[in-house]
Design a protein around this motif. Structure first.
Motif, short mmCIF file in Angstrom:
data_model
loop_
_atom_site.label_atom_id
_atom_site.label_comp_id
_atom_site.label_asym_id
_atom_site.label_seq_id
_atom_site.Cartn_x
_atom_site.Cartn_y
_atom_site.Cartn_z
N ASP A 183 -8.24 23.40 -3.30
CA ASP A 183 -7.04 24.23 -3.34
C ASP A 183 -7.29 25.58 -2.67
OD1 ASP A 183 -4.48 25.18 -4.01
OD2 ASP A 183 -5.14 25.87 -5.99
N LYS A 184 -8.45 26.15 -2.93
CA LYS A 184 -8.79 27.47 -2.36
C LYS A 184 -8.88 27.42 -0.84
CE LYS A 184 -10.29 31.76 -2.31
NZ LYS A 184 -9.40 32.90 -2.65
N VAL A 185 -9.59 26.44 -0.29
CA VAL A 185 -9.76 26.41 1.17
C VAL A 185 -8.46 26.05 1.87
CG1 VAL A 185 -12.24 25.94 1.06
CG2 VAL A 185 -10.62 24.03 1.17
N LEU A 186 -7.60 25.28 1.21
CA LEU A 186 -6.31 24.96 1.81
C LEU A 186 -5.35 26.14 1.76
CD1 LEU A 186 -5.75 21.35 0.40
CD2 LEU A 186 -6.35 21.98 2.75
N SER A 187 -5.60 27.04 0.80
CA SER A 187 -4.74 28.21 0.64
C SER A 187 -5.17 29.37 1.53
CB SER A 187 -4.74 28.67 -0.82
OG SER A 187 -4.28 27.65 -1.68
N ASP A 188 -6.39 29.30 2.04
CA ASP A 188 -6.98 30.40 2.81
C ASP A 188 -6.93 30.07 4.30
OD1 ASP A 188 -8.45 32.45 3.91
OD2 ASP A 188 -10.26 32.08 2.72
N SER A 189 -6.18 30.84 5.05
CA SER A 189 -6.05 30.59 6.49
C SER A 189 -7.34 30.86 7.25
CB SER A 189 -4.91 31.44 7.08
OG SER A 189 -5.18 32.82 6.89
N SER A 190 -8.30 31.49 6.61
CA SER A 190 -9.58 31.78 7.26
C SER A 190 -10.69 30.85 6.79
CB SER A 190 -9.99 33.24 7.01
OG SER A 190 -9.08 34.13 7.62
N GLU A 216 -8.71 13.64 -15.44
CA GLU A 216 -8.19 14.99 -15.18
C GLU A 216 -8.39 15.39 -13.72
OE1 GLU A 216 -8.61 19.58 -16.91
OE2 GLU A 216 -10.08 18.04 -17.46
N TRP A 217 -9.55 15.06 -13.16
CA TRP A 217 -9.84 15.42 -11.77
C TRP A 217 -8.88 14.71 -10.83
CZ3 TRP A 217 -11.51 13.02 -7.24
CH2 TRP A 217 -12.06 13.86 -6.25
N LEU A 218 -8.62 13.43 -11.09
CA LEU A 218 -7.68 12.68 -10.24
C LEU A 218 -6.28 13.27 -10.33
CD1 LEU A 218 -8.91 9.05 -11.03
CD2 LEU A 218 -9.13 10.24 -8.84
N GLN A 219 -5.89 13.65 -11.52
CA GLN A 219 -4.57 14.26 -11.69
C GLN A 219 -4.50 15.60 -10.96
OE1 GLN A 219 -4.44 14.29 -15.97
NE2 GLN A 219 -3.52 12.24 -16.10
N ASN A 220 -5.56 16.38 -11.07
CA ASN A 220 -5.60 17.67 -10.37
C ASN A 220 -5.59 17.48 -8.86
OD1 ASN A 220 -5.70 18.98 -12.82
ND2 ASN A 220 -7.91 19.31 -12.78
N LEU A 221 -6.29 16.43 -8.40
CA LEU A 221 -6.32 16.15 -6.95
C LEU A 221 -4.91 15.86 -6.45
CD1 LEU A 221 -7.92 15.66 -4.35
CD2 LEU A 221 -8.22 13.28 -5.08
N GLN A 222 -4.16 15.05 -7.19
CA GLN A 222 -2.80 14.76 -6.77
C GLN A 222 -1.95 16.03 -6.75
OE1 GLN A 222 0.01 11.19 -7.71
NE2 GLN A 222 0.26 12.62 -9.41
N SER A 223 -2.15 16.91 -7.73
CA SER A 223 -1.38 18.16 -7.78
C SER A 223 -1.68 19.04 -6.57
CB SER A 223 -1.71 18.93 -9.07
OG SER A 223 -1.30 18.19 -10.21
N VAL A 224 -2.96 19.11 -6.17
CA VAL A 224 -3.34 19.89 -4.99
C VAL A 224 -2.71 19.29 -3.74
CG1 VAL A 224 -5.27 20.61 -3.52
CG2 VAL A 224 -5.47 20.75 -6.01
N CYS A 225 -2.71 17.97 -3.64
CA CYS A 225 -2.10 17.32 -2.48
C CYS A 225 -0.61 17.64 -2.39
CB CYS A 225 -2.29 15.80 -2.56
SG CYS A 225 -3.99 15.26 -2.25
N LYS A 226 0.08 17.56 -3.52
CA LYS A 226 1.52 17.86 -3.52
C LYS A 226 1.78 19.32 -3.19
CE LYS A 226 3.07 14.22 -6.68
NZ LYS A 226 3.71 13.91 -8.00
N LYS A 227 0.96 20.20 -3.71
CA LYS A 227 1.12 21.64 -3.47
C LYS A 227 1.02 21.97 -1.98
CE LYS A 227 -1.05 26.13 -4.51
NZ LYS A 227 -2.12 26.81 -5.29
N HIS A 228 0.12 21.29 -1.29
CA HIS A 228 -0.14 21.62 0.11
C HIS A 228 0.44 20.60 1.09
CE1 HIS A 228 -2.80 25.01 -0.84
NE2 HIS A 228 -3.27 24.26 -1.83
N GLY A 229 1.21 19.68 0.59
CA GLY A 229 1.88 18.73 1.47
C GLY A 229 0.98 17.71 2.12
N LEU A 230 -0.12 17.33 1.42
CA LEU A 230 -1.04 16.32 1.94
C LEU A 230 -0.68 14.96 1.33
CD1 LEU A 230 -2.61 19.03 2.39
CD2 LEU A 230 -4.71 17.74 1.95
N LEU A 231 -0.81 13.92 2.13
CA LEU A 231 -0.65 12.58 1.59
C LEU A 231 -1.91 12.18 0.83
CD1 LEU A 231 0.97 10.76 4.66
CD2 LEU A 231 2.11 11.78 2.67
N LEU A 232 -1.75 11.46 -0.27
CA LEU A 232 -2.88 11.01 -1.07
C LEU A 232 -3.09 9.52 -0.81
CD1 LEU A 232 -5.06 11.38 -3.21
CD2 LEU A 232 -3.29 10.98 -4.96
N ILE A 233 -4.27 9.19 -0.25
CA ILE A 233 -4.66 7.80 0.00
C ILE A 233 -5.71 7.42 -1.03
CG2 ILE A 233 -5.63 6.16 1.65
CD1 ILE A 233 -4.93 8.19 3.88
#
Length: 431
Positions: A183-190, A216-233
């Motif tokens: 989440d942090k690296v996807l949120s940081d443009s640098s 919990e980790w899998l659920q959090n991973l899906q949340s991060v994907c949705k937040k940043h518009g990534l598809l989850l495979i």
């Protein structure tokens, strides 16, 4: 053995660990040409969840062949394909409230992974895929780029690109949620992580060492994907088709992948077969844009349909897998506590289990010793340090106990020999 030594490529691997000529197999058992019997805890690396030559499928396959059913039809409509699709929709998708389009790819898991990543890139317009440490997705170049193991990657002969590697659950320690880092690296443009197309993940990393991601980790991973518009495979090629207890390995987490890859035990009988499941809005292919001569296997359609009808029409098979999984877990925990002295650990989910050993040398000695006692079982992990339990899901309770008894006996003997080594010469794997 002479013909194998003369002209078969040096790339062979399982044949080196199990140097016999096998000529018959049934259920969870195999026999070599000399009539020696073996319990199979390898099961085609997860391809034989329903065992060898399952009688529930064999008759349907023989009837289909004797009636001159279509063997090869490219991607043309056939009766066998239609019946598989209908059964898969009725038995698997609809009961779970899942709406997906089904793409038939080339017949192996890596074909499905290549197609899945291609879909994600084409739909999003982005190039890179987020992958995870210790992940394994195949050895064709695109899938290999997503694979972490250096042994496989180094054989590519070219630079592997198009992916960003992120620590898997538990890679940095039990109390560190690596989805927060993502989440942090996807949120940081640098951060240097360009906007990716998708994330590809195994809920249980089979070849990576039976690393099971927490719910919990899998659920959090899906949340991060949705937040940043990534598809989850979700790559469910080895963990799917019931291996963890449910048909899909992600069901317990309640997540909804955008794309799912299936292969290995999908065909039921060990026949090559792979698919990609994608949300309807992602099915933006132009006709023939992604193809392959062997996309769809009509013989596998027949046995896959039979597997769904016989094992997935109700919850009984799933309950039985979970029951056996609990038994395996209890046995492995007991073995670890009795012989491990804090240096071995048990890991996994359902009937997808492993014992994390001191190192690859010890794990190899255990599996070699077990083979001498009549058990076929392999290792996995970056250093081949995990004894990997992958027996057919249909195994009898007696043979399940017998197989684990053999492993326990092998561990007892190997540990006794290790104890004879001076303490300063013993090094333990801390993973």
């Amino acid at each position: 053995m002479k013909i194998f030594e003369e002209i078969e490529s040096e790339v062979q691997s399982y044949a080196r660990a199990f140097p016999r000529i096998f000529n018959r197999a049934k259920g969870e058992q195999m026999w070599d040409e000399e009539g020696n019997e073996y319990l199979d805890f390898l099961a085609g690396a997860g391809t034989l969840n329903y065992g060898h030559n399952n009688d529930l499928f064999k008759g349907a396959l023989i009837d289909y062949i004797q009636n001159d059913g279509v063997t090869h039809g490219l991607d043309m409509h056939t009766k066998a394909k239609g019946e598989f699709l209908q059964t898969f929709n009725d038995k698997i998708l609809k009961p779970r409230g899942m709406e997906y389009m089904v793409q038939f790819t080339g017949p192996t898991g890596t074909n499905a992974v290549e197609a899945a990543m291609k879909i994600a890139r084409n739909v999003t317009g982005q190039q890179n895929i987020v992958t995870f440490t210790n992940g394994f997705h195949g050895v064709s170049l695109g899938s290999l780029a997503a694979t972490g193991n250096s042994h496989h990657r180094d054989a590519a002969g070219v630079s592997l690109s198009g992916t960003h590697r992120i620590p898997y659950d538990g890679y940095l320690g039990e109390n560190i949620d690596t989805t927060e880092y993502l989440d942090k690296v996807l949120s940081d443009s640098s951060s240097g992580i360009d906007s990716p197309a998708a994330v590809i993940v195994e809920t249980v990393q089979g070849e990576g060492g039976i690393n099971a991601a927490s719910i919990e980790w899998l659920q959090n991973l899906q949340s991060v994907c949705k937040k940043h518009g990534l598809l989850l495979i979700v790559d469910d090629i080895q963990a799917g088709c019931g291996r963890t207890g449910d048909y899909f390995s992600f069901e317990e987490a309640g997540i909804e992948p955008d794309i799912i890859t299936l292969s290995k035990s999908l065909g039921g009988y060990g026949l090559p077969f792979a698919v990609v499941l994608m949300k309807p809005e992602l099915d933006q292919w132009k006709p023939g844009e992604h193809n392959g001569t062997f996309r769809g296997n009509n013989l596998a359609f027949v046995t896959a349909k039979a597997a769904l009808e016989h094992y997935w029409s109700d919850q009984q098979f799933s309950k039985d897998i979970k029951r056996k999984g609990r038994y395996i877990s209890e046995r492995l925990e007991n073995i670890v506590s009795q012989y491990g002295e804090g240096n071995f650990t048990a890991k996994g989910r359902g009937m997808f289990r492993g014992i994390n050993c001191v190192n690859g040398e010890i794990a190899g000695k255990i599996t070699s010793n077990a083979f001498k006692k009549g058990l076929i079982i392999e290792t996995s992990g970056a250093d081949d340090h995990v004894v990997k339990f992958l027996c057919p899901l249909i195994i009898s309770d007696d043979n399940l106990k017998k197989g684990i008894d053999i492993v326990e006996s092998a561990i007892r003997e190997v540990c006794a020999k290790v104890d004879e080594i001076p303490e300063e010469k013993v090094y333990f794997y801390a993973g």
